[in-house]
Design a protein around this motif. Sequence first.
Motif, mmCIF file in Angstrom:
data_model
loop_
_atom_site.group_PDB
_atom_site.id
_atom_site.type_symbol
_atom_site.label_atom_id
_atom_site.label_comp_id
_atom_site.label_asym_id
_atom_site.label_seq_id
_atom_site.Cartn_x
_atom_site.Cartn_y
_atom_site.Cartn_z
ATOM 1 N N GLY A 1 4.848 -6.277 -12.037
ATOM 2 C CA GLY A 1 4.170 -5.323 -12.892
ATOM 3 C C GLY A 1 5.143 -4.285 -13.435
ATOM 4 O O GLY A 1 6.187 -4.013 -12.831
ATOM 5 N N GLY B 1 4.720 -1.058 -13.747
ATOM 6 C CA GLY B 1 4.756 0.223 -13.035
ATOM 7 C C GLY B 1 5.932 0.300 -12.091
ATOM 8 O O GLY B 1 6.592 1.343 -11.983
ATOM 9 N N SER B 2 6.217 -0.803 -11.395
ATOM 10 C CA SER B 2 7.360 -0.785 -10.483
ATOM 11 C C SER B 2 8.650 -1.194 -11.190
ATOM 12 O O SER B 2 9.713 -0.638 -10.917
ATOM 13 C CB SER B 2 7.095 -1.665 -9.264
ATOM 14 N N ALA C 1 2.625 -2.312 -4.558
ATOM 15 C CA ALA C 1 1.516 -2.817 -3.740
ATOM 16 C C ALA C 1 1.093 -4.215 -4.172
ATOM 17 O O ALA C 1 0.496 -4.950 -3.396
ATOM 18 C CB ALA C 1 0.337 -1.852 -3.846
ATOM 19 N N ALA C 2 1.413 -4.581 -5.421
ATOM 20 C CA ALA C 2 1.098 -5.950 -5.878
ATOM 21 C C ALA C 2 2.358 -6.807 -5.790
ATOM 22 O O ALA C 2 2.785 -7.409 -6.775
ATOM 23 C CB ALA C 2 0.560 -5.928 -7.300
HETATM 24 S S1 SF4 Z 1 0.323 -2.350 -8.052
HETATM 25 FE FE1 SF4 Z 1 2.184 -2.953 -9.163
HETATM 26 S S2 SF4 Z 1 1.488 -4.221 -10.821
HETATM 27 FE FE2 SF4 Z 1 -0.274 -3.073 -10.093
HETATM 28 S S3 SF4 Z 1 -0.379 -1.204 -11.329
HETATM 29 FE FE3 SF4 Z 1 0.841 -0.728 -9.522
HETATM 30 S S4 SF4 Z 1 2.977 -1.086 -10.156
HETATM 31 FE FE4 SF4 Z 1 1.642 -2.124 -11.639
#
Ligand code: SF4
Length: 507
Positions: A150, A152-153, A277-278
């Motif tokens: 993702g 976000g990371s 977390a994912a």
């Molecule tokens: S858990 Fe990972 S993939 Fe999901 S929103 Fe957060 S950073 Fe993005």
Amino acid sequence: MSVIRQDDFVTSVTDALQFISYYHPRDFIRALGEAWEREQSPAARDAIAQIITSSRMSAEGHRPVCQDTGIVSVFLKVGMQVQWESGADIESMVNEAVHRAYTDPANPLRASVVRDPAGNRENTRDNTPAVIYSEMVPGDKLEITVAAKGAGSENKARFAVLNPSDDLVQWVLDTVPQLGAGWCPPGILGIGIGGTAEKAMLLAKQALLEPVDIHALQARGPQTRAEELRLELYDKVNALGIGAQGLGGLTTVVDVKVRDYPTHAASLPVALIPNCAATRHLHFTLDGSGPASFEPPRPEDWPDVHWAPAADARHVDLENLSREQVAAWRPGETLLLSGRLLTGRDVAHKRITELLARGEPLPKGLNFSSRFIYYVGPVDPVSGEAVGPAGPTTATRMDKFTDAMLDGTGLLGMIGKAERGPAAIDSLRRHGAAYLIATGGAAYLISRAIRAARVVAFPELGMEAVYEFEVENMPVTVAVDARGDSIHRSGPEQWRMRIAGVAVETG
Ligand code: SF4
């Protein structure tokens, strides 16, 4: 010699991508359970419980663990004695697999990849292309690792070339707090040391794909400098007190992985990439005997953690909400939202604020007055769902639009994930508005609270369109209250001091 058939390869990669969309790796599930056991910060513990519960639900429902189903990376180790029975090149075969996996009608995954990244950023609609690495190795097997990461990371990847005499541990400890919470901790840090600039980044990414085994390393003791660094960084990063979702707590990382490589005598390249977390990856081998099959986690692999809202959570009626009610909320408080919300991400915010700046009306049906906006780009629904997994996206990206939105629309606040910057917090305070967070990585659990969804503006934007959601008891935490107090500032501060043994009131 083994012969790898095109169809076996494409089917295996397709199946692997579907598999990782709804199954967390077993080692990561176990690590989340241990983090939940250990956690003493109530807000962080609640967030971890949501992630674990959502993970189990995703596995049962075969629906994505997060609405951001990632950009695909594929790592191939091709044995020198492998022969291909295929009319296509590796890149085409991998991309065919990505296309099939992301457009599977039984579990459609979100298409997030855009072409022309510095230009018009047009969505490719099937999440292609993947990022592919291949290397030739001895033997007659094909080793494949697939990962879906993702943004976000991935957006929090950092790189520096240090002086050889510089303190690498200190660089990591200075860097991690600057990442904020947009990478959805608790997660894993991948550290790549040495080589050249691009090699260090690749080492960090590959390190993230190794199993979570920090406790085994703690038990047996380090044998290399890289292992010493893992132990030191694991303790020191967790002592920062950042905690799950940046709320303050004992576990920020469930492991730190380090890979190194020889480098130039004048250089110390170091790369840091967090996994969230994912965490999603799978490793398998093809030997010419057919497509791969994967063993899913068993129900007993999930810890006995079943999130339910706390008895003292405040119920909020979004249909009858006033600024006075919002003013009574305090950072860290859990709310259960019921009623209608509007959604919006980067592109919608840009369009709306441009309309406001030109004094033009918003599209018909787009009325933010006394409403909250949820920063989300959901997965498309399958039969029986109002919406697919729909967790929050990183709010920091919307900071630059916040003042114009609050000034021009009558919004009462926003819902997203991660911290807000000083200007956005100041704007919230001046407008008597609040910023709430939903748990990043608990997308499927959150989507269960969404009873109805309809597009109200910009349908051509796909997942970036503005929806109206009707929610029932949607769990959120107050992150910035109407006085401008932020849990992302106070939470980690308090927990860093607590971990250091300084007596503090955690409120
Ligand atoms: S858990 Fe990972 S993939 Fe999901 S929103 Fe957060 S950073 Fe993005």
